[in-house]
Design a protein around this motif. Structure first.
Motif, mmCIF file in Angstrom:
data_model
loop_
_atom_site.group_PDB
_atom_site.id
_atom_site.type_symbol
_atom_site.label_atom_id
_atom_site.label_comp_id
_atom_site.label_asym_id
_atom_site.label_seq_id
_atom_site.Cartn_x
_atom_site.Cartn_y
_atom_site.Cartn_z
ATOM 1 N N SER A 189 43.094 60.005 -33.961
ATOM 2 C CA SER A 189 43.370 60.171 -35.392
ATOM 3 C C SER A 189 42.671 61.395 -35.958
ATOM 4 C CB SER A 189 42.940 58.921 -36.161
ATOM 5 O OG SER A 189 41.545 58.697 -35.985
ATOM 6 N N ASN A 190 41.596 61.824 -35.303
ATOM 7 C CA ASN A 190 40.863 63.025 -35.734
ATOM 8 C C ASN A 190 40.263 63.670 -34.492
ATOM 9 O OD1 ASN A 190 39.304 65.016 -36.903
ATOM 10 N ND2 ASN A 190 38.344 63.667 -38.399
ATOM 11 N N LEU A 191 40.764 64.860 -34.164
ATOM 12 C CA LEU A 191 40.271 65.571 -32.983
ATOM 13 C C LEU A 191 39.151 66.549 -33.320
ATOM 14 C CD1 LEU A 191 42.853 64.310 -31.790
ATOM 15 C CD2 LEU A 191 43.164 66.401 -30.475
ATOM 16 N N TYR A 192 38.767 66.618 -34.572
ATOM 17 C CA TYR A 192 37.635 67.440 -35.000
ATOM 18 C C TYR A 192 37.761 68.898 -34.524
ATOM 19 C CZ TYR A 192 35.616 62.867 -35.989
ATOM 20 O OH TYR A 192 35.407 61.598 -36.477
ATOM 21 N N GLY A 193 38.967 69.424 -34.639
ATOM 22 C CA GLY A 193 39.177 70.819 -34.267
ATOM 23 C C GLY A 193 39.257 71.082 -32.778
ATOM 24 N N TYR A 194 39.395 70.034 -31.985
ATOM 25 C CA TYR A 194 39.481 70.208 -30.531
ATOM 26 C C TYR A 194 40.685 71.082 -30.188
ATOM 27 C CZ TYR A 194 39.606 68.919 -25.568
ATOM 28 O OH TYR A 194 39.617 68.941 -24.211
ATOM 29 N N GLN A 195 40.509 71.965 -29.208
ATOM 30 C CA GLN A 195 41.546 72.938 -28.864
ATOM 31 C C GLN A 195 42.451 72.406 -27.755
ATOM 32 O OE1 GLN A 195 40.815 76.875 -26.749
ATOM 33 N NE2 GLN A 195 41.100 77.602 -28.850
ATOM 34 N N LEU A 196 43.710 72.250 -28.085
ATOM 35 C CA LEU A 196 44.711 71.827 -27.114
ATOM 36 C C LEU A 196 45.312 73.049 -26.428
ATOM 37 C CD1 LEU A 196 46.576 69.174 -29.298
ATOM 38 C CD2 LEU A 196 44.770 68.753 -27.629
ATOM 39 N N ARG A 197 45.674 72.892 -25.184
ATOM 40 C CA ARG A 197 46.294 73.978 -24.412
ATOM 41 C C ARG A 197 47.817 73.749 -24.400
ATOM 42 N NH1 ARG A 197 43.545 72.918 -18.883
ATOM 43 N NH2 ARG A 197 44.302 70.863 -19.516
ATOM 44 N N VAL A 198 48.554 74.680 -24.965
ATOM 45 C CA VAL A 198 49.995 74.487 -25.172
ATOM 46 C C VAL A 198 50.768 75.617 -24.503
ATOM 47 C CG1 VAL A 198 51.820 74.147 -26.868
ATOM 48 C CG2 VAL A 198 49.479 73.412 -27.389
ATOM 49 N N SER A 199 51.784 75.260 -23.740
ATOM 50 C CA SER A 199 52.674 76.248 -23.118
ATOM 51 C C SER A 199 53.795 76.606 -24.078
ATOM 52 C CB SER A 199 53.283 75.686 -21.823
ATOM 53 O OG SER A 199 52.352 75.690 -20.777
ATOM 54 N N LEU A 200 53.977 77.902 -24.295
ATOM 55 C CA LEU A 200 55.110 78.422 -25.059
ATOM 56 C C LEU A 200 55.691 79.605 -24.304
ATOM 57 C CD1 LEU A 200 53.987 78.454 -28.824
ATOM 58 C CD2 LEU A 200 55.415 76.781 -27.679
ATOM 59 N N PHE A 201 56.952 79.849 -24.528
ATOM 60 C CA PHE A 201 57.592 81.046 -23.978
ATOM 61 C C PHE A 201 58.707 81.463 -24.926
ATOM 62 C CE2 PHE A 201 59.447 77.300 -21.948
ATOM 63 C CZ PHE A 201 60.796 77.449 -22.238
ATOM 64 N N MET A 228 48.166 67.256 -38.381
ATOM 65 C CA MET A 228 48.107 65.828 -38.673
ATOM 66 C C MET A 228 46.980 65.129 -37.920
ATOM 67 S SD MET A 228 52.217 65.078 -38.641
ATOM 68 C CE MET A 228 52.112 63.328 -38.946
ATOM 69 N N ILE A 229 46.562 65.691 -36.783
ATOM 70 C CA ILE A 229 45.483 65.068 -36.006
ATOM 71 C C ILE A 229 44.223 65.944 -36.027
ATOM 72 C CG2 ILE A 229 47.019 63.747 -34.520
ATOM 73 C CD1 ILE A 229 46.820 65.910 -32.413
ATOM 74 N N ASN A 230 44.198 66.946 -36.915
ATOM 75 C CA ASN A 230 43.022 67.815 -37.088
ATOM 76 C C ASN A 230 42.630 68.482 -35.772
ATOM 77 O OD1 ASN A 230 40.914 69.139 -38.337
ATOM 78 N ND2 ASN A 230 39.490 67.417 -38.164
ATOM 79 N N ALA A 231 43.603 69.081 -35.127
ATOM 80 C CA ALA A 231 43.365 69.768 -33.860
ATOM 81 C C ALA A 231 43.736 71.239 -33.999
ATOM 82 C CB ALA A 231 44.176 69.127 -32.741
ATOM 83 N N THR A 232 43.238 72.052 -33.114
ATOM 84 C CA THR A 232 43.666 73.440 -32.990
ATOM 85 C C THR A 232 44.383 73.575 -31.650
ATOM 86 O OG1 THR A 232 41.556 74.082 -31.999
ATOM 87 C CG2 THR A 232 41.756 74.288 -34.398
ATOM 88 N N PHE A 233 44.968 74.717 -31.415
ATOM 89 C CA PHE A 233 45.670 74.902 -30.147
ATOM 90 C C PHE A 233 45.545 76.344 -29.679
ATOM 91 C CE2 PHE A 233 48.758 75.364 -33.570
ATOM 92 C CZ PHE A 233 49.386 76.560 -33.266
ATOM 93 N N ARG A 234 45.592 76.492 -28.393
ATOM 94 C CA ARG A 234 45.593 77.804 -27.753
ATOM 95 C C ARG A 234 46.893 77.935 -26.967
ATOM 96 N NH1 ARG A 234 43.445 79.422 -22.636
ATOM 97 N NH2 ARG A 234 42.490 77.348 -22.471
ATOM 98 N N ILE A 235 47.651 78.972 -27.267
ATOM 99 C CA ILE A 235 48.948 79.153 -26.620
ATOM 100 C C ILE A 235 48.754 79.871 -25.290
ATOM 101 C CG2 ILE A 235 51.181 80.314 -26.795
ATOM 102 C CD1 ILE A 235 51.066 79.865 -29.792
ATOM 103 N N ILE A 236 49.305 79.286 -24.266
ATOM 104 C CA ILE A 236 49.318 79.901 -22.938
ATOM 105 C C ILE A 236 50.767 80.214 -22.599
ATOM 106 C CG2 ILE A 236 48.790 79.574 -20.492
ATOM 107 C CD1 ILE A 236 46.570 77.664 -21.338
ATOM 108 N N GLU A 237 51.075 81.481 -22.506
ATOM 109 C CA GLU A 237 52.457 81.909 -22.272
ATOM 110 C C GLU A 237 52.795 81.804 -20.788
ATOM 111 O OE1 GLU A 237 53.724 85.510 -24.202
ATOM 112 O OE2 GLU A 237 52.049 85.413 -25.625
ATOM 113 N N SER A 238 53.982 81.298 -20.527
ATOM 114 C CA SER A 238 54.457 81.212 -19.145
ATOM 115 C C SER A 238 54.758 82.611 -18.626
ATOM 116 C CB SER A 238 55.721 80.345 -19.083
ATOM 117 O OG SER A 238 55.485 79.079 -19.659
ATOM 118 N N PRO A 239 54.730 82.798 -17.315
ATOM 119 C CA PRO A 239 55.112 84.104 -16.763
ATOM 120 C C PRO A 239 56.489 84.525 -17.256
ATOM 121 C CG PRO A 239 54.158 82.724 -15.053
ATOM 122 C CD PRO A 239 54.314 81.852 -16.263
ATOM 123 N N GLU A 240 56.686 85.822 -17.395
ATOM 124 C CA GLU A 240 57.921 86.354 -17.986
ATOM 125 C C GLU A 240 59.147 85.870 -17.211
ATOM 126 O OE1 GLU A 240 59.759 90.667 -19.429
ATOM 127 O OE2 GLU A 240 57.891 90.563 -18.291
#
Length: 570
Positions: A189-201, A228-240
């Protein structure tokens, strides 16, 4: 006999635990206290027991099995099952020593009925001498992506600890008065700014990266969910150009936690991942080019009027020529001259010797001139409209109609595999890469149709309609394959159910639909004017024709009055 058995039991217990019998009884009493208080409000739970057959764990596990009234399953090392198996809501993992934790979790991942996101109880069956190990043990369990767990052991008394990785806090649950109510709080319910690792391309045109910033519906949805869950995220891009394959490899190698690009769910792909509930329905559709009919083969100048109009006009001219020739027979005007004179008048040239003609001929001439004016005006309007009106178009709506055309379908291999289940289209599908498909679509290559998902097709048609009065493509109404869009996660990901819940709330309150994002790509690549072009036709000029007809009738009336008055006074 009974005394001998009792002595043997005490001696074997002492050998196993290195403790006297009263200490063993103390352990059992403490663990009994735990299970009795736990299952007080969990009567409807289904439980499983892991590693209960070991000599070092079976006595403690028997206490749990005996006093737990919930429906239970004992899982052996060789447990196998097929078909659908419902996930159990609580799992008790019995450990001989702390060092067994990684091995037991590895076995857990093979059990189909285990759900890492439910309640996991790690029970240390031997009495511990201190709690210095606790912090390292908690971090080890979290590194295995298990969030909802407690560690239960006996030190000086029953001890229960849980761990919140988002605060890096080891929680002593037994310090609470009603500790059984605090075993498994909602840590997500509250991640206290914890950084999630997210794949985007770059999933053009739905989600793209422009000038270092991501835009698109999926990125907006990701921002809303993490807020909504008080989190941050870091985008990790897939290889081209690796697209979903690259994101899946990153997830399986624990480089990222999940991929947040909408994925059209295909049951035979990425079976090592877990999927969210569908956040939007989708389907595979065909984007079909308009089939223009040839203007020169199907339309001529003589097609402006129906054949009956042309025949009636020729007959009227012939009758007038014959009648005029008969009236002027005494003046010896030949038939050929009359034909030329009427033809010249029909083209807009004036009549010669109109004043010398008999009254009856003058009336015929007036009627003929009025008819010629109307005829010429209508002819010119229809002729001009044939040059400015778009060519006739054939629009198909069903797969059966598409089958009768000579168009092929170009799409990626993933979508082609699903379309090929349709036997009627199996010989029409050709594989191309995703970048090649996008290139052909946005270069308006109308030599073939293209199979894409509906969300992509709607975005593409929206961009075309904003720049073209008559887009060269349209979407076939009948879907090729119905389906849905999901996101995929690591198997046993602790975030899956919480993000499912957030996506459901976004859908209920329509939060993501309130924001509209468009890519500047459309502005750069489509240079047509956005103002709609209206083709004028006869329906737009009806009032003009009405005014012209009234004016001509008044002119004829005045002219007739003039002739009558002139004849009367002369």
């Amino acid at each position: 006999m009974l005394k001998s058995l009792f002595t043997y039991f005490i001696f074997s217990a002492f050998l196993k635990f290195g403790q006297p019998a009263e200490q063993i009884q103390f352990l059992e009493d403490q663990f009994k206290k735990y299970i009795v208080n736990y299952q007080r409000f969990k009567n409807d739970y289904s439980c499983s027991y892991i590693n209960v057959n070991s000599e070092d764990t079976k006595d403690v596990s028997n206490v749990f099995i005996k006093h737990n009234q919930c429906p239970s399953v004992v899982v052996g090392d060789n447990f196998t099952a097929s078909g659908y198996i419902p996930k159990l809501q609580a799992t008790f993992i019995f450990l001989k020593t702390i060092q067994d934790i990684v091995t037991q979790i590895g076995k857990l991942r093979k059990y189909r009925l285990w759900n890492s996101r439910k309640e996991n109880h790690f029970v240390i069956c031997r009495r511990v001498n201190d709690i210095k190990f606790l912090s390292g043990l908690m971090q080890t369990i979290w590194k295995q992506r298990i969030l909802n767990f407690v560690v239960v052991f006996v030190w000086k008394r029953l001890e229960i600890f849980s761990y919140n990785p988002f605060k890096e806090e080891v929680i002593n649950v037994t310090s609470y008065k009603l500790w059984h109510l605090h075993l498994f709080p909602d840590k997500l319910s509250n991640l206290y700014g914890y950084q999630l690792r997210v794949s985007l391309f770059n999933n053009f045109p739905l989600t793209t990266k422009e000038n270092g910033e991501w835009i698109g519906e999926d990125y907006v949805r990701l921002q809303l969910v993490t807020s909504m869950i008080n989190a941050t995220f870091r985008i990790i891009e897939s290889p081209e150009n690796s697209l979903y394959d690259g994101a899946y490899d990153d997830i399986m190698n624990d480089v990222t936690d999940f991929c947040f690009i909408s994925h059209y769910y295909m049951h035979y792909l990425y079976q090592g991942a877990e999927y969210t509930y569908t956040h939007q329905p989708d389907q595979i559709v065909a984007v079909v080019p308009f089939q223009h009919q040839s203007l020169f083969h199907n339309y001529t100048v003589f097609s402006i009027f129906d054949i009956t109009v042309w025949v009636s006009s020729i007959c009227m001219i012939t009758i007038l020529v014959i009648f005029t020739t008969m009236v002027n027979l005494l003046k010896k005007k030949v038939f050929r001259i009359n034909c030329l004179q009427y033809f010249s008048t029909s083209l807009g040239n004036p009549l010669t010797n109109f004043g010398t003609q008999p009254f009856a001929i003058k009336i015929l001439f007036l009627i003929f001139i009025l008819s010629c004016i109307i005829f010429r005006t209508a002819f010119q309007c229809f002729l001009i409209s044939t040059f400015v009106t778009p060519k006739p178009e054939e629009k198909m709506t069903t797969i059966a109609e598409f089958r009768e055309s000579n168009l092929n379908i170009h799409t990626t291999a993933f979508l082609a595999n699903m379309i090929l289940f349709n036997e009627h289209l199996s010989d029409r599908v050709f594989n191309i890469s995703a970048p090649e498909r996008i290139k052909r679509l946005y270069s308006l290559d109308t030599s073939a149709s293209y199979a894409i998902i509906l969300t992509f097709a709607n975005k593409f048609m929206e961009s075309l309609k904003s720049n073209y009065a008559k887009p060269p493509f349209y979407i076939l109404e009948e879907a090729l394959v119905p389906g849905m869009d999901t996101y995929f996660f690591q198997r046993h990901s602790p975030y899956l159910e919480k993000i499912d819940e957030c996506l459901l709330r976004l859908k209920q309150y329509a939060l993501s639909e309130k924001r509209v994002y468009t890519s500047s790509y459309f502005k750069r690549n489509f240079t047509r004017s956005r103002s709609p072009v209206i083709v004028l036709g006869v329906e737009h000029l009806q009032s003009v024709f009405h005014i012209l007809t009234v004016g001509l009738l008044l002119s004829v009336l005045v002219f007739i009055c003039e002739i009558v008055v002139k004849k009367k006074f002369t």
